[in-house]
Enzyme design. Structure first.
Site, PDB file in Angstrom:
ATOM      1  N   ASN A 130     -16.927  -5.349   7.943  1.00 46.15           N
ATOM      2  CA  ASN A 130     -16.094  -4.863   6.843  1.00 46.15           C
ATOM      3  C   ASN A 130     -16.721  -5.420   5.568  1.00 46.15           C
ATOM      4  OD1 ASN A 130     -14.125  -4.302   4.985  1.00 46.15           O
ATOM      5  ND2 ASN A 130     -12.456  -5.271   6.122  1.00 46.15           N
ATOM      6  N   ARG A 181     -16.260  -0.503   8.731  1.00 41.91           N
ATOM      7  CA  ARG A 181     -15.149   0.035   7.938  1.00 41.91           C
ATOM      8  C   ARG A 181     -15.756   0.697   6.715  1.00 41.91           C
ATOM      9  NH1 ARG A 181     -10.245  -3.220   5.041  1.00 41.91           N
ATOM     10  NH2 ARG A 181      -9.250  -1.371   4.154  1.00 41.91           N
ATOM     11  N   HIS A 236      -6.291   2.704   3.316  1.00 42.94           N
ATOM     12  CA  HIS A 236      -5.689   1.789   4.302  1.00 42.94           C
ATOM     13  C   HIS A 236      -5.367   2.519   5.611  1.00 42.94           C
ATOM     14  CE1 HIS A 236      -4.241  -1.138   0.949  1.00 42.94           C
ATOM     15  NE2 HIS A 236      -5.304  -1.638   1.542  1.00 42.94           N
ATOM     16  N   ARG A 277      -4.883  -4.815  -9.388  1.00 44.35           N
ATOM     17  CA  ARG A 277      -4.888  -3.386  -9.762  1.00 44.35           C
ATOM     18  C   ARG A 277      -3.500  -2.972 -10.244  1.00 44.35           C
ATOM     19  NH1 ARG A 277      -7.310  -1.290  -4.179  1.00 44.35           N
ATOM     20  NH2 ARG A 277      -8.065  -3.380  -3.747  1.00 44.35           N
ATOM     21  N   GLU A 331      -7.074  -4.030  11.327  1.00 40.84           N
ATOM     22  CA  GLU A 331      -7.995  -2.909  11.153  1.00 40.84           C
ATOM     23  C   GLU A 331      -9.252  -3.096  12.006  1.00 40.84           C
ATOM     24  OE1 GLU A 331      -7.116  -4.337   7.584  1.00 40.84           O
ATOM     25  OE2 GLU A 331      -6.957  -2.463   6.459  1.00 40.84           O
TER      26      GLU A 331
END
Ligand code: ADP
Length: 397
Positions: A11, A93, A181, A241, A382
Site C-alpha cells: 500500500n 492497493r 475506500h 482535507r 483492506e
C-alpha cells in the site's frame, strides 16, 4: 497455495509504503510493517511478526529515502527475513481504476499504461501506487502482480449517485463521482453477514473514519452511494482535507485572494479538516485530549457532518438496518461514536453505552438489543481484502 507460499500486499502512499505478508491457503498474516517519512524528515522503517514482535527497525537520519530506494530496501529486508516463505504474487492497493476496472486486475505493461492515463484523476496518489508496480516488474518480471482499486466497489452505483449536474461534455471526460475506500467497504460487506446472517440483505451505512474519512451506503453488500466523489477530498471533513465545500469558495480563493492552483490544492488537502478548524492537530487523539475550545469545535464539526451524511445516505437507501464504524477514529473513539449515535436517534439508533465504552479489538456490536438499527464496529482490513483478491486471481475457484 502451499503452506509456505506467500502473498505480499503493498500500500504505497505519497510519503509511506505499508506492506504485509500473508501465507498459506488460509492467508495467515505472517509479517507486516511500514516505511514512512519518505522525502522529508527522518525516514523510518519498522516490521513486526504475527505476534507483534518487532523484527526489524531502521532510521535514515542523513537524508530521507524516495520510493525507489524504499522498495529496494524492502526487497532486501524481505529476502533476508522470509524464512523459507516463497513469494508467489504481489497485491497492490491502487487508488483509481477509472470506469473500466470494476474488480481486481492482473497488472502487465498494457494495464499499467492504461492506468497511467488515469493519473490526472488522482495526481496525488496514483503515481505513488504505480511506482512500486513498475519497480517490481523490472526486478521480477515473472512474479504476478495484482491491482486492487479503491474505486472498484463503487462502479455499480446507480447513475444518479455517480453524476454531477454539469454539462454532458464535461461528464463525458470522466468528471463524475467515483467514490473511494472501496476495499475497506468491501471487507465490511463481507464480514457483516458472517457476524449476523440477517445483515446479508440489509441496508447499511458504513463510516471509514481514519486520516482520510468517508461514508458508504450499501444494500445487500453493494455500494449504492458514497460521500467521496471525483476525488478523495469530497464528503466528510478529514484529518487535513476539507471535505465538501461550496465550489464558489474555490472561485473566491482564486479571484479574491489571488491564490494559484498549487496554493488552493495545498489548503484543501493539507491545511483544512480537523487541523485547519482546530489550528492544533489533524490527530483525533490529540484533539480529544485537548481542553482548547477549538479542538472541541473541530470534533463537533466532524460529528455534525457525519450525522448529516448519515441522513443523506439513509435517504439514498430508503431506510437503514445497520450502521458501521471503521478506521482509526471509528474503531477507537468511543466518544465520537456516542456523539454520532446520539444524533442518529431519529433513525432508530440506540447505543449500548457500556458496549461502546468497552475497549475491544475485534468486530463487535455496540447497539442495544432493542435498537432498530444495529451498530457495529468493524476493524478495517483492506490488506486482507487485497490478499484475498490476489489469491482468487491466482487460483480461480
Ligand atoms: P489512515 O487513514 O492513515 O490509515 P488510521 O485509520 O490509522 O489512518 O486513523 C488515524 C486516526 O485515528 C487519527 O486521527 C488518530 O488520532 C485516530 N485514532 C487512533 N487511535 C485513536 C484512539 N484511541 N482514540 C481516538 N482516535 C484515535
Amino acid at each position: 497455495m502451499a503452506p509456505n507460499d506467500s502473498i505480499v500486499v503493498l500500500n504505497a502512499g505519497s510519503s509511506s509504503i505499508k506492506f504485509s505478508l500473508y501465507s498459506g491457503a488460509g492467508l495467515e498474516l505472517t509479517l507486516r510493517g511500514k516505511i514512512e517519512n519518505l522525502y522529508s524528515g527522518v525516514t523510518h522503517f519498522c516490521a513486526e511478526d504475527a505476534q507483534e514482535t518487532v523484527i526489524g527497525e531502521c532510521r535514515w537520519s542523513d537524508a530521507p529515502l524516495d520510493h525507489q530506494a524504499a522498495m529496494r530496501f524492502l526487497l532486501e529486508f524481505a529476502d533476508s527475513h522470509l524464512d523459507g516463505h516463497r513469494v508467489v504474487a504481489v497485491g497492490h492497493r491502487i487508488v483509481h481504476g477509472g470506469v473500466d476496472y470494476s474488480g481486481p486486475q492482473r497488472l502487465d505493461a498494457s494495464v499499467l499504461a492504461a492506468l497511467e492515463q488515469l493519473i490526472p484523476l488522482a495526481p496525488l496518489h496514483l503515481p505513488h501506487n504505480l511506482a512500486p508496480v513498475r519497480a517490481m516488474m523490472a526486478m521480477a518480471p515473472d512474479l504476478p502482480q495484482i491491482g486492487c482499486f479503491d474505486t472498484a466497489f463503487h462502479v455499480g452505483q446507480p447513475a444518479a449517485a455517480q453524476a454531477f449536474a454539469l454539462p454532458a461534455r464535461i461528464s463525458e471526460l470522466g468528471v463524475r463521482r467515483y467514490g473511494f475506500h472501496g476495499l475497506s467497504y468491501e471487507y465490511i460487506a463481507q464480514r457483516l453477514p458472517q457476524a449476523d446472517p440477517a445483515l446479508a440483505q440489509a441496508r447499511v451505512v458504513a463510516a471509514h473514519l481514519g486520516n482520510g474519512a468517508s461514508m458508504c451506503a450499501m444494500h445487500a453488500g453493494r455500494s449504492v452511494a458514497s460521500t467521496m466523489g471525483f476525488t478523495a477530498v469530497d464528503g466528510l471533513p478529514m484529518g487535513t482535507r476539507c471535505g465538501a465545500i461550496d465550489p464558489g469558495v474555490v472561485l473566491y480563493l482564486i479571484e479574491e485572494l489571488g491564490m494559484d492552483v498549487a496554493a488552493v490544492q495545498k489548503m484543501l488537502y493539507q491545511e483544512s479538516g480537523l487541523l485547519g478548524v482546530s489550528g492544533i492537530s489533524s490527530d483525533m487523539r490529540t484533539l480529544e485530549q485537548s481542553s482548547d475550545p477549538r479542538a472541541s469545535a473541530a470534533i463537533a464539526l466532524m460529528v455534525y457532518r457525519i450525522s448529516r451524511e448519515l441522513g443523506s445516505l439513509a435517504a439514498a437507501l430508503g431506510g437503514l438496518e445497520a450502521l458501521v464504524f471503521s478506521g482509526g477514529i471509528g474503531e477507537n473513539s468511543a466518544s465520537l461514536r456516542a456523539a454520532v449515535c446520539q444524533q442518529a436517534g431519529w433513525l432508530g439508533v440506540q447505543l449500548d453505552a457500556e458496549a461502546n465504552a468497552t475497549v475491544g479489538h475485534g468486530m463487535r456490536r455496540i447497539s442495544r438489543a432493542s435498537s432498530r438499527v444495529a451498530v457495529w464496529v468493524v476493524p478495517a482490513n483492506e490488506e486482507l481484502m487485497i490478499a484475498q483478491h490476489t489469491l482468487d486471481l491466482l487460483e480461480p475457484a
